[in-house]
Design a protein around this motif. Sequence first.
Motif, PDB file in Angstrom:
ATOM      1  N   ASP A 224      -6.259   5.709  -1.540  1.00  0.00           N
ATOM      2  CA  ASP A 224      -5.703   4.740  -0.597  1.00  0.00           C
ATOM      3  C   ASP A 224      -5.462   3.370  -1.227  1.00  0.00           C
ATOM      4  O   ASP A 224      -4.584   2.627  -0.779  1.00  0.00           O
ATOM      5  CB  ASP A 224      -6.637   4.595   0.608  1.00  0.00           C
ATOM      6  CG  ASP A 224      -6.573   5.807   1.528  1.00  0.00           C
ATOM      7  OD1 ASP A 224      -5.635   6.608   1.374  1.00  0.00           O
ATOM      8  OD2 ASP A 224      -7.459   5.947   2.382  1.00  0.00           O
ATOM      9  N   ARG A 225      -6.239   3.048  -2.251  1.00  0.00           N
ATOM     10  CA  ARG A 225      -6.092   1.708  -2.844  1.00  0.00           C
ATOM     11  C   ARG A 225      -4.733   1.517  -3.514  1.00  0.00           C
ATOM     12  O   ARG A 225      -4.327   0.384  -3.787  1.00  0.00           O
ATOM     13  CB  ARG A 225      -7.216   1.454  -3.853  1.00  0.00           C
ATOM     14  CG  ARG A 225      -7.154   2.313  -5.113  1.00  0.00           C
ATOM     15  CD  ARG A 225      -8.296   1.947  -6.047  1.00  0.00           C
ATOM     16  NE  ARG A 225      -8.276   2.704  -7.291  1.00  0.00           N
ATOM     17  CZ  ARG A 225      -8.825   3.898  -7.449  1.00  0.00           C
ATOM     18  NH1 ARG A 225      -9.436   4.471  -6.410  1.00  0.00           N
ATOM     19  NH2 ARG A 225      -8.782   4.527  -8.602  1.00  0.00           N
TER      20      ARG A 225
ATOM     21  N   TYR B  39      -1.924   2.528  -2.088  1.00  0.00           N
ATOM     22  CA  TYR B  39      -0.869   2.539  -1.074  1.00  0.00           C
ATOM     23  C   TYR B  39      -0.096   1.229  -1.038  1.00  0.00           C
ATOM     24  O   TYR B  39       1.147   1.225  -1.095  1.00  0.00           O
ATOM     25  CB  TYR B  39      -1.466   2.846   0.303  1.00  0.00           C
ATOM     26  CG  TYR B  39      -0.460   2.752   1.422  1.00  0.00           C
ATOM     27  CD1 TYR B  39       0.505   3.735   1.602  1.00  0.00           C
ATOM     28  CD2 TYR B  39      -0.457   1.653   2.288  1.00  0.00           C
ATOM     29  CE1 TYR B  39       1.440   3.651   2.620  1.00  0.00           C
ATOM     30  CE2 TYR B  39       0.474   1.560   3.312  1.00  0.00           C
ATOM     31  CZ  TYR B  39       1.417   2.557   3.473  1.00  0.00           C
ATOM     32  OH  TYR B  39       2.350   2.465   4.472  1.00  0.00           O
ATOM     33  N   ARG B  40      -0.793   0.117  -0.930  1.00  0.00           N
ATOM     34  CA  ARG B  40      -0.099  -1.180  -0.840  1.00  0.00           C
ATOM     35  C   ARG B  40       0.714  -1.494  -2.097  1.00  0.00           C
ATOM     36  O   ARG B  40       1.867  -1.936  -1.989  1.00  0.00           O
ATOM     37  CB  ARG B  40      -1.103  -2.294  -0.557  1.00  0.00           C
ATOM     38  CG  ARG B  40      -1.621  -2.293   0.879  1.00  0.00           C
ATOM     39  CD  ARG B  40      -2.513  -3.496   1.143  1.00  0.00           C
ATOM     40  NE  ARG B  40      -2.989  -3.519   2.517  1.00  0.00           N
ATOM     41  CZ  ARG B  40      -2.319  -4.016   3.544  1.00  0.00           C
ATOM     42  NH1 ARG B  40      -1.123  -4.552   3.332  1.00  0.00           N
ATOM     43  NH2 ARG B  40      -2.822  -3.979   4.766  1.00  0.00           N
TER      44      ARG B  40
END
Length: 215
Positions: free
Chosen positions: A3-4, A6-7
């Motif tokens: 998830d890290r 994603y941005r």
Amino acid sequence: MPDRFYRPVLTLLILAYTAGVIGLQTPSLAPLFRSLVPYNLLGSLLLLLAFHTDWKPSFRFYCILAILWGFLIEVLGVHTGFVFGNYVYGETLGWKLWDVPVVIGINWLMLTYCCGVICDALPLRVYLKTIVAALLMVLLDLLIEPVAIRLDFWNWFEADIPIRNYLGWWIVSLIILGIWYGLPFRKENRLALPLLILQFLFFAAMNLVFFLTKP
């Protein structure tokens, strides 16, 4: 993908599509940015698939089928005019096999995947999700067509874009999406919605610029 990432990935895509709008409208940069179009499509798909959550054999089967079906239906279309109407591919989408850019199958996979994920969240029966997702594909094509002609993605032999092109898009999409919803894998990807929104915004922005700058 964790998830890290994603941005950063979303930021990269936003910058890439924004740069594309600017670069394709800048005469000195336009040739370079046109040559990058196939790589943008491939890169977008790879980033999208990096966030897919379920790599069952059924999902891999869908990916192969969507690419092959999308590509081969375009080969049929180009050589017979049967599916979409009479058209020919230009040079912008890159290397061709049987007069069809090989990247076109990748585009069919990416767009049906995004529409499939988004519509899977709707509180509808599966057959209605399939119909709505295929209609979403056609809505995007309405924005794509004028831009595709201006940027030499493809060109129509007819004076106007034929209505059967959109009907053909819907039918081809319906078949791919019917298979998508029928296969047993999780339809989850947090990058699908923002990537499809970027596609809509990119082609909407290009259409707006063309409208404002037309002679």
